[in-house]
Design a protein around this motif. Sequence first.
Motif, PDB file in Angstrom:
ATOM      1  N   ALA A 230       1.045 -56.952  21.224  1.00 23.61           N
ATOM      2  CA  ALA A 230       0.286 -56.223  20.207  1.00 23.61           C
ATOM      3  C   ALA A 230      -0.481 -55.060  20.819  1.00 23.61           C
ATOM      4  CB  ALA A 230      -0.675 -57.183  19.489  1.00 23.61           C
ATOM      5  N   GLN A 231      -1.080 -55.270  21.979  1.00 23.87           N
ATOM      6  CA  GLN A 231      -1.805 -54.191  22.638  1.00 23.87           C
ATOM      7  C   GLN A 231      -0.871 -53.069  23.079  1.00 23.87           C
ATOM      8  OE1 GLN A 231      -3.855 -56.285  25.774  1.00 23.87           O
ATOM      9  NE2 GLN A 231      -5.583 -56.869  24.462  1.00 23.87           N
ATOM     10  N   ALA A 232       0.342 -53.436  23.547  1.00 24.31           N
ATOM     11  CA  ALA A 232       1.303 -52.412  23.984  1.00 24.31           C
ATOM     12  C   ALA A 232       1.835 -51.615  22.807  1.00 24.31           C
ATOM     13  CB  ALA A 232       2.453 -53.068  24.743  1.00 24.31           C
ATOM     14  N   ALA A 233       2.017 -52.280  21.661  1.00 21.44           N
ATOM     15  CA  ALA A 233       2.586 -51.603  20.499  1.00 21.44           C
ATOM     16  C   ALA A 233       1.556 -50.797  19.731  1.00 21.44           C
ATOM     17  CB  ALA A 233       3.233 -52.636  19.576  1.00 21.44           C
ATOM     18  N   ARG A 234       0.295 -51.104  19.878  1.00 12.30           N
ATOM     19  CA  ARG A 234      -0.745 -50.445  19.084  1.00 12.30           C
ATOM     20  C   ARG A 234      -0.829 -48.958  19.379  1.00 12.30           C
ATOM     21  NH1 ARG A 234      -6.689 -52.841  19.572  1.00 12.30           N
ATOM     22  NH2 ARG A 234      -6.322 -52.134  21.718  1.00 12.30           N
ATOM     23  N   SER A 235      -0.536 -48.551  20.612  1.00 12.68           N
ATOM     24  CA  SER A 235      -0.656 -47.147  20.985  1.00 12.68           C
ATOM     25  C   SER A 235       0.614 -46.338  20.703  1.00 12.68           C
ATOM     26  CB  SER A 235      -0.987 -47.037  22.481  1.00 12.68           C
ATOM     27  OG  SER A 235       0.044 -47.629  23.269  1.00 12.68           O
ATOM     28  N   LEU A 236       1.684 -46.974  20.235  1.00 11.81           N
ATOM     29  CA  LEU A 236       2.950 -46.281  19.993  1.00 11.81           C
ATOM     30  C   LEU A 236       2.991 -45.674  18.604  1.00 11.81           C
ATOM     31  CD1 LEU A 236       5.484 -48.843  21.509  1.00 11.81           C
ATOM     32  CD2 LEU A 236       4.605 -46.759  22.583  1.00 11.81           C
ATOM     33  N   GLU A 237       3.721 -44.567  18.488  1.00  9.32           N
ATOM     34  CA  GLU A 237       3.958 -43.974  17.181  1.00  9.32           C
ATOM     35  C   GLU A 237       4.942 -44.853  16.407  1.00  9.32           C
ATOM     36  OE1 GLU A 237       2.401 -41.455  15.983  1.00  9.32           O
ATOM     37  OE2 GLU A 237       1.323 -40.917  17.829  1.00  9.32           O
ATOM     38  N   LEU A 238       4.962 -44.685  15.080  1.00 11.44           N
ATOM     39  CA  LEU A 238       5.802 -45.517  14.231  1.00 11.44           C
ATOM     40  C   LEU A 238       7.276 -45.347  14.562  1.00 11.44           C
ATOM     41  CD1 LEU A 238       5.973 -47.496  11.863  1.00 11.44           C
ATOM     42  CD2 LEU A 238       6.057 -45.523  10.314  1.00 11.44           C
ATOM     43  N   ASP A 239       7.698 -44.094  14.856  1.00 13.26           N
ATOM     44  CA  ASP A 239       9.120 -43.863  15.117  1.00 13.26           C
ATOM     45  C   ASP A 239       9.548 -44.351  16.500  1.00 13.26           C
ATOM     46  OD1 ASP A 239       7.669 -42.025  16.494  1.00 13.26           O
ATOM     47  OD2 ASP A 239       8.866 -40.282  15.918  1.00 13.26           O
ATOM     48  N   HIS A 240       8.603 -44.812  17.321  1.00 11.11           N
ATOM     49  CA  HIS A 240       8.945 -45.375  18.625  1.00 11.11           C
ATOM     50  C   HIS A 240       9.085 -46.889  18.597  1.00 11.11           C
ATOM     51  CE1 HIS A 240       7.238 -41.650  20.934  1.00 11.11           C
ATOM     52  NE2 HIS A 240       8.356 -41.408  20.270  1.00 11.11           N
ATOM     53  N   LEU A 241       8.780 -47.485  17.458  1.00 12.15           N
ATOM     54  CA  LEU A 241       8.900 -48.932  17.329  1.00 12.15           C
ATOM     55  C   LEU A 241      10.331 -49.316  16.965  1.00 12.15           C
ATOM     56  CD1 LEU A 241       5.625 -49.702  15.338  1.00 12.15           C
ATOM     57  CD2 LEU A 241       6.011 -49.962  17.785  1.00 12.15           C
ATOM     58  N   CYS A 242      10.776 -50.478  17.399  1.00 15.96           N
ATOM     59  CA  CYS A 242      12.121 -50.964  17.101  1.00 15.96           C
ATOM     60  C   CYS A 242      12.192 -51.453  15.655  1.00 15.96           C
ATOM     61  CB  CYS A 242      12.515 -52.109  18.050  1.00 15.96           C
ATOM     62  SG  CYS A 242      12.612 -51.615  19.779  1.00 15.96           S
ATOM     63  N   TRP A 243      13.323 -51.170  15.033  1.00 16.33           N
ATOM     64  CA  TRP A 243      13.539 -51.685  13.696  1.00 16.33           C
ATOM     65  C   TRP A 243      13.953 -53.145  13.785  1.00 16.33           C
ATOM     66  CZ3 TRP A 243      11.982 -48.678   9.871  1.00 16.33           C
ATOM     67  CH2 TRP A 243      11.956 -47.298  10.082  1.00 16.33           C
ATOM     68  N   PRO A 244      13.656 -53.925  12.747  1.00 17.18           N
ATOM     69  CA  PRO A 244      14.097 -55.336  12.761  1.00 17.18           C
ATOM     70  C   PRO A 244      15.610 -55.433  12.851  1.00 17.18           C
ATOM     71  CG  PRO A 244      12.507 -54.946  11.005  1.00 17.18           C
ATOM     72  CD  PRO A 244      12.875 -53.598  11.550  1.00 17.18           C
ATOM     73  N   ARG A 245      16.096 -56.394  13.611  1.00 17.05           N
ATOM     74  CA  ARG A 245      17.526 -56.582  13.790  1.00 17.05           C
ATOM     75  C   ARG A 245      18.116 -57.276  12.570  1.00 17.05           C
ATOM     76  NH1 ARG A 245      19.611 -59.493  19.146  1.00 17.05           N
ATOM     77  NH2 ARG A 245      18.225 -57.865  19.931  1.00 17.05           N
ATOM     78  N   GLN A 246      19.300 -56.781  12.129  1.00 15.46           N
ATOM     79  CA  GLN A 246      20.007 -57.405  11.015  1.00 15.46           C
ATOM     80  C   GLN A 246      20.961 -58.440  11.597  1.00 15.46           C
ATOM     81  OE1 GLN A 246      21.777 -54.106   8.985  1.00 15.46           O
ATOM     82  NE2 GLN A 246      19.881 -53.508   7.999  1.00 15.46           N
ATOM     83  N   ALA A 247      20.463 -59.642  11.781  1.00 14.18           N
ATOM     84  CA  ALA A 247      21.187 -60.646  12.549  1.00 14.18           C
ATOM     85  C   ALA A 247      22.469 -61.095  11.859  1.00 14.18           C
ATOM     86  CB  ALA A 247      20.280 -61.852  12.792  1.00 14.18           C
ATOM     87  N   ARG A 248      22.453 -61.241  10.551  1.00 14.24           N
ATOM     88  CA  ARG A 248      23.622 -61.793   9.876  1.00 14.24           C
ATOM     89  C   ARG A 248      24.823 -60.870  10.012  1.00 14.24           C
ATOM     90  NH1 ARG A 248      21.542 -63.022   3.977  1.00 14.24           N
ATOM     91  NH2 ARG A 248      20.625 -60.967   4.360  1.00 14.24           N
ATOM     92  N   ASP A 249      24.621 -59.558   9.855  1.00 14.42           N
ATOM     93  CA  ASP A 249      25.720 -58.618   9.969  1.00 14.42           C
ATOM     94  C   ASP A 249      26.286 -58.617  11.379  1.00 14.42           C
ATOM     95  OD1 ASP A 249      25.343 -57.989   7.352  1.00 14.42           O
ATOM     96  OD2 ASP A 249      24.128 -56.223   7.745  1.00 14.42           O
TER      97      ASP A 249
END
Length: 247
Positions: free
Chosen positions: A7-26
């Motif tokens: 959480a601390q590492a992700a708090r300083s990142l911009e939104l477009d630098h975060l990973c999107w959730p993986r679509q596991a079923r596909d």
Amino acid sequence: MDAVAMAQAARSLELDHLCWPRQARDRTALRVLTAARDQMSGERTRAVNALTALLRTVDFGVDARRALTTTTIATIAAWRTRNNGTTMVICRAEAIRLARRIRALDAELAANHTALQQAVSTQAPQLLALPGVGAVVAATVLLAWSHPGRIRSEAAFAALAGASPLPASSGNTTRYWLNRGGDRRLNRPLYTVALVRMGHDARTRDYVARRTSEGRTKREIMRSLKRYISRQLFRTLNGANPAISST
């Protein structure tokens, strides 16, 4: 503690630098289909090798000095079996069994290809529009890429695929080595696409001719093509596609 650190590492990142959730079923469907295809392809290769060895050992009147053709395998599969226990009859029955198994695997591989085509068309149809990219290649690339944000850049994707250049310059000569690292399962589709484009794509043929006239070897040209192809695949997958990039 791990959750707090994340959480601390992700708090300083911009939104477009975060990973999107993986679509596991596909991805699971593609993974199952590609694993099944690898298993069937391996079994078919073993059956063809066994049949070839048998035909070269026992004289059935079949010329097996070269690779077996589809017609030859179909002819052997249509042979009749006999019930007496002579050596020739036993060998003939084994040849028939192997030929029929090869034909059954061919049908299973065709059905698997159809399923892969449908799955890839649903998840990443833009891949299939690229020259030299078929359902099997697209599925392998899509599984390696996985989801938006997993691979940070096209350079990282090229390194993952073993297509990034390795400097090997000396003196006034500027050269690069083939990269033997990375995911070889992902590197193989790049090689396949490069071969197809070298034979059927006009732009690629012009590029090969120009680089050859500059003194580049075929291996060096192939290395460059694989780098360009990896860039194109990454940009295509990272492009606007609601079926993949949606949250």
